[in-house]
Design an enzyme around this catalytic site. Structure first.
Site: not given
Ligand code: CTP
Ligand code: MN
Ligand code: MN
Length: 497
Positions: A316, A318, A421
């Site tokens: 992902d 962040d 995120d």
């Protein structure tokens, strides 16, 4: 003699590579190198011809890895090609790979000198990082075997056992030499009896029957498949397994059992299990910065997580957001999300408000273990649509256009789902938040354990609390936090280890 291995020297970035296959000695071929499989890429290692086993790897991950390998100068061909020298698979047992090859028209006979080497993904990953084919070593099988056991323990809810296996793998990985005999393990920390047994089996027999059994087990395979869905943890996966569900198709049939988050996770299963490239992270960073700038000028956006540690890819992206005037950051996240949503950038989001201020006894909380487990910042777990981002931004000066070729060759669609995120921190807690969100998880765990046991200080992503003096220590930077802990500064790139 004991080898001095300090807590913070333990490497922690173990790839979740799960294979374990018998090693086959390779005899170099004398064939003339053929033309490159793709004219776009030069072949640097004509003597190595890879084939990737799609089974369990999935089509899009296979496509990603194929392009990655070709970019690094490796030749990749189909299974039925006579030129294949290295067969790379992920999550299959040796027998399964042989069976798969047979189906593809490639008969694999052990005794024949020029049969291809059957390899697991960790050999591939290491070769990609080294940008050359690394020697085939038992180490790859050892790490994968221990990691499989760690994962199996995790699937069974035995976190302590899981941690023990991952630590053993970490220690083996950190060694500057290759373990060849089980006796060499005596001087090493963190290698328990069970890990030792597995290592011994692999070294002596080329494979561990116990690990193979795990890999073959229906439960392990279903748990692995289900826990890779965004929003699905061990508990849910385990419940589905007990209800008789086994495949992603089964889940589609029982769609109603899935939360909104899990439905989105299932929908974008392939994309979300395809590594995010740094160029993609940067393209998303550009958009997040633009959104934040629009909503609150002067606020800053910092890339954290694995990309800050210098990793080339991640699961992902962040980001940590703050503003130099404490208090200004309040309410920012919801504005940023609606800006992004309006631009069509978000496929999914779920936001959580800051719960730090709700704490009644900050001292009690700070010294508790739950404080070091999870933070209470305002945050948003989202799925971005890369490629649906505002056109002007993607083509804007300095913006790196996401290259479709880097993740999905031949794909007809021009977008990709990427997990992002977003975390918001008040300025005074920013250094702690940055340290906490840079990871890696294992590094954080070791650092917090070190603070607690060696310094009597409780470190978390909000604060550093001196347990004996009963005071909160402040820091204006990550460097100052390391100073307070009596440690030399460890740069992000060294926090993967
Ligand atoms: N983290 C956290 N609380 C969470 C999730 C993550 O404190 N609820 C921290 C962890 O310390 C972790 C870091 O944020 O090290 C980044 O988490 P994650 O994205 O899961 O891992 P990465 O190290 O970035 O790995 P990847 O590149 O695969 O994303
Ligand atoms: Mn990450
Ligand atoms: Mn993350």
């Amino acid at each position: 003699m004991n080898h001095p291995v300090q807590i913070l020297d333990w490497p922690c970035s173990i790839k979740l590579a799960m294979m374990q296959l018998p090693v086959k000695k390779k005899h170099p071929r004398r064939q003339e190198p053929g033309p490159p499989a793709s004219l776009e890429f030069c072949v640097h290692f004509p003597e190595v011809v890879l084939c990737l086993v799609e089974k369990r790897m999935g089509a899009s991950r296979k496509a990603f890895l194929t392009t990655l390998a070709r970019q690094r100068g490796f030749c990749v061909e189909d299974a039925n090609s006579e030129r294949v020298t290295h067969v790379v698979s992920e999550g299959n047992s040796g027998d399964e790979v042989v069976e798969w090859l047979k189906k593809k028209g490639r008969h694999y006979i052990d005794a024949v000198a020029d049969c291809p080497a059957l390899l697991n993904i960790s050999w591939f990953t290491e070769s990609m990082s080294a940008e050359r084919p690394v020697p085939i070593e038992p180490r790859h099988y050892l790490l994968d075997a221990l990691q499989t056991m760690a994962e199996e323990a995790h699937f069974n809810g035995s976190e302590a056992r899981s941690l023990a296996f991952s630590r053993a793998a970490s220690v083996l990985k950190s060694l500057p030499w290759t373990v060849k005999r089980v006796q060499e393990l005596h001087s090493l920390p963190c290698i328990g009896e069970h890990s030792r047994r597995i290592v011994q089996e692999v070294l002596e027999d080329g494979a561990s029957a116990e690990v193979e059994r795990v890999q073959h087990s229906e439960r392990y395979q279903a748990m692995k498949l289900f826990t890779k869905i965004f929003g699905v943890g061990v508990k849910t996966a385990s419940r589905w397994y007990q209800e008789g569900l086994r495949t992603l198709a089964d889940l589609q049939v029982h769609h109603a059992k899935l939360s909104k988050e899990q439905q989105v996770g299932l929908l974008h299963y392939d994309d979300l299990n395809t590594p995010v490239e740094r160029s993609e992270a940067e393209a998303i960073g550009q958009v997040v910065r633009e959104a934040v700038e629009q909503c609150l000028p002067g606020a800053s956006v910092t890339l954290t997580g694995g990309f800050r540690r210098g990793k080339p890819t991640g699961h992902d992206v962040d980001f940590l957001v703050t503003h130099p005037t404490e208090g200004q950051e309040v309410g920012l996240l919801s504005k940023v999300i609606s800006w992004l949503d309006k631009q069509g950038c978000l496929l999914y989001y779920s936001s959580h408000r800051n719960t730090f201020l709700d704490l009644e006894d900050l001292e009690l909380w700070s010294s508790s273990s739950s404080a070091s487990m999870m933070d209470r910042f305002e945050r948003c777990f989202s799925i971005f649509c890369l490629g649906c981002l505002p056109g002007a931004l993607q083509r804007g000066a300095g913006a790196q256009k996401p290259s479709t070729a880097t993740w999905s060759p031949g794909a007809s669609r021009s977008w990709k789902a990427v997990r992002v995120d977003l975390v918001v921190s008040p300025y005074s807690q920013f250094p702690f938040a940055l340290l906490g969100w840079t990871g890696s998880r294992n590094f954080e765990r070791d650092l917090r354990r070190f603070s607690k046991h060696e310094k009597k200080m409780a470190l978390n992503s909000h604060t550093l609390y001196h347990v004996e003096q009963k005071i909160f220590l402040t820091a204006a930077s990550e460097e100052e936090i390391f100073q307070l802990l009596g440690l030399e500064y460890i740069p992000p790139e060294e926090r993967n280890a």
